[in-house]
Design a protein around this motif. Structure first.
Motif, short mmCIF file in Angstrom:
data_model
loop_
_atom_site.label_atom_id
_atom_site.label_comp_id
_atom_site.label_asym_id
_atom_site.label_seq_id
_atom_site.Cartn_x
_atom_site.Cartn_y
_atom_site.Cartn_z
N SER A 27 0.83 -1.21 0.00
CA SER A 27 0.00 0.00 0.00
C SER A 27 0.86 1.26 0.00
O SER A 27 0.63 2.20 0.77
CB SER A 27 -0.95 0.00 1.20
OG SER A 27 -1.80 -1.13 1.17
N ARG A 42 7.13 6.20 3.06
CA ARG A 42 5.81 6.20 2.41
C ARG A 42 5.90 6.97 1.10
O ARG A 42 6.56 8.01 1.02
CB ARG A 42 4.76 6.84 3.32
CG ARG A 42 3.34 6.81 2.74
CD ARG A 42 2.39 7.62 3.60
NE ARG A 42 2.27 7.10 4.95
CZ ARG A 42 1.47 6.09 5.29
NH1 ARG A 42 0.75 5.49 4.36
NH2 ARG A 42 1.40 5.70 6.53
N GLU A 183 -2.39 9.56 8.85
CA GLU A 183 -2.68 8.15 8.57
C GLU A 183 -3.49 8.07 7.28
O GLU A 183 -4.56 8.65 7.17
CB GLU A 183 -3.47 7.53 9.74
CG GLU A 183 -2.65 7.44 11.03
CD GLU A 183 -3.41 6.68 12.11
OE1 GLU A 183 -4.33 5.92 11.76
OE2 GLU A 183 -3.08 6.86 13.29
N MET A 184 -2.96 7.31 6.33
CA MET A 184 -3.61 7.21 5.02
C MET A 184 -4.70 6.12 5.06
O MET A 184 -4.51 5.00 4.63
CB MET A 184 -2.56 6.90 3.95
CG MET A 184 -1.41 7.89 3.92
SD MET A 184 -1.94 9.59 3.58
CE MET A 184 -2.48 9.42 1.89
N LYS A 185 -5.86 6.50 5.58
CA LYS A 185 -6.93 5.52 5.80
C LYS A 185 -7.83 5.34 4.59
O LYS A 185 -8.39 4.27 4.37
CB LYS A 185 -7.77 5.94 7.01
CG LYS A 185 -7.01 5.90 8.33
CD LYS A 185 -7.91 6.33 9.48
CE LYS A 185 -7.18 6.25 10.81
NZ LYS A 185 -8.04 6.69 11.93
N ASN A 186 -8.01 6.40 3.79
CA ASN A 186 -8.95 6.32 2.68
C ASN A 186 -8.57 7.32 1.59
O ASN A 186 -7.56 8.01 1.69
CB ASN A 186 -10.38 6.57 3.17
CG ASN A 186 -10.48 7.86 3.97
OD1 ASN A 186 -9.94 8.89 3.58
ND2 ASN A 186 -11.17 7.81 5.12
N SER A 189 -7.79 10.89 2.47
CA SER A 189 -6.45 11.16 3.02
C SER A 189 -5.51 11.62 1.91
O SER A 189 -4.71 12.53 2.09
CB SER A 189 -5.90 9.90 3.70
OG SER A 189 -6.72 9.48 4.76
#
Length: 327
Positions: A27, A42, A183-186, A189
């Motif tokens: 991811s 990231r 935080e890359m939740k969706n 983000s």
């Protein structure tokens, strides 16, 4: 640990670095293997011409990253934001002693990808840095500047070789820090990060746009190394003003070329750069409260304390004594 790569426009740092250290990418995130340290890298891709890499880790051994010019042209802008609390070695060319930073400080570099560079991150310190890779055409369209500005035109133009350096301001440092903990939740983000990275670029280019409009000279890795050497010479003794002829001899450049390239890279003349550093050191010493105004002035080479006081007030809006008592 040494990681060397060619800075081609389509090079994916995280993928190849992961292979180099035996890590996996999931991811768009790579976790540092426990045997090497702790943390992650990231990657954010906002399209083929606009990518961001966020580094946040602590390593058990020194990391040396060598970026080599690809020889495929320089149709890519690389912007480095370093926000670290440890000595950080950044060199151009082959001389390891010519470093950008030998002391604790943060810095921003804007460079074409045809310059060789080496970065040394020491073991045992938390590393925070961010790299934006963006094409000149994309950035030019993003900025959409209508007024002429030689610095921005150089960066967003085609085929230019350049190195511009800026200090990390408090607002840029804070924004970079906040980006590192999102935080890359969706999908939202990514939307948020896209906006905030553009805000970071705005803050940087708002500063770069204030530089004096001067004709641009292309720069190579050897020139960059010499300029960083000269910068270190200028800052090595803040009690003694720099002598241009001596610096030109050290740089193996004409005085004219040295003046032009230094102002182009650092945004100010050699003497003004020295005086700014001198005043910043004076402010730091006064805030510590361990020396009197006279002691600070004399230590920084001022024989006339009235001149020191006037110069300090011009920079900070307060006389040295009042500045020191306001800590």
């Amino acid at each position: 640990m040494i990681f060397s790569f060619n800075a081609a426009p389509d090079f994916d740092f995280m993928t190849y670095f992961a292979r180099h250290i035996g890590a996996t990418v999931e991811s768009d995130m790579m976790v540092i293997p426990l045997q090497l340290g702790d943390g992650s890298i990231r990657k954010l891709s906002f399209g083929p011409e606009f990518k961001v890499t966020l580094h946040h880790y602590l390593l058990k051994e020194d990391l040396i990253i060598k970026r080599n010019a690809s020889g495929q042209g320089n149709e890519l802008i690389t912007i480095f934001f370093y926000s670290n609390e440890q000595p950080l070695g950044i060199t151009y060319g082959t001389d390891p002693h010519i470093q950008f930073s030998e002391q604790d400080e943060s810095a921003i570099q804007v460079t074409s990808n045809d310059l060789n560079s080496t970065i040394r991150f020491p073991a045992g310190y938390m590393i925070h840095y961010m790299v934006i890779a963006i094409s000149p055409a994309y950035l030019k369209n993003l900025i959409a500047l209508k007024e002429q500005n030689t610095t921005i035109e150089t960066i967003t133009g085609s085929g230019n070789s350049f190195l511009f350096l800026e200090k990390m301001t408090a607002d840029i440092r804070l924004l970079q820090k906040n980006l590192g903990v999102v935080e890359m939740k969706n999908g939202l983000s990514y939307f948020y990060m896209h906006i905030k990275v553009q805000e970071l670029l705005y803050l940087l280019f708002e500063r770069l746009s204030k530089r004096e409009s001067i004709p641009h000279q292309n720069i190579n890795s050897a020139d960059a190394a010499r300029l960083l050497h000269i910068r270190n010479e200028v800052l090595s003794d803040l009690s003694t003003p720099p002598v241009l002829s001596e610096l030109a001899g050290i740089a193996a450049m004409s005085e004219t070329k040295l003046k032009q390239l230094f102002k182009q890279a650092f945004g100010d003349t050699i003497y003004n750069y020295f005086q700014q550093a001198r005043m910043e050191e004076a402010a730091f010493m006064l805030k510590q409260g361990k020396r009197s105004v006279a002691e600070v002035g004399y230590e920084l080479g001022f024989t006339n304390l009235s001149h020191f006081s006037r110069l300090f007030e011009r920079h900070y809006g307060l006389k040295p004594k009042k500045y020191g008592s306001a800590r």
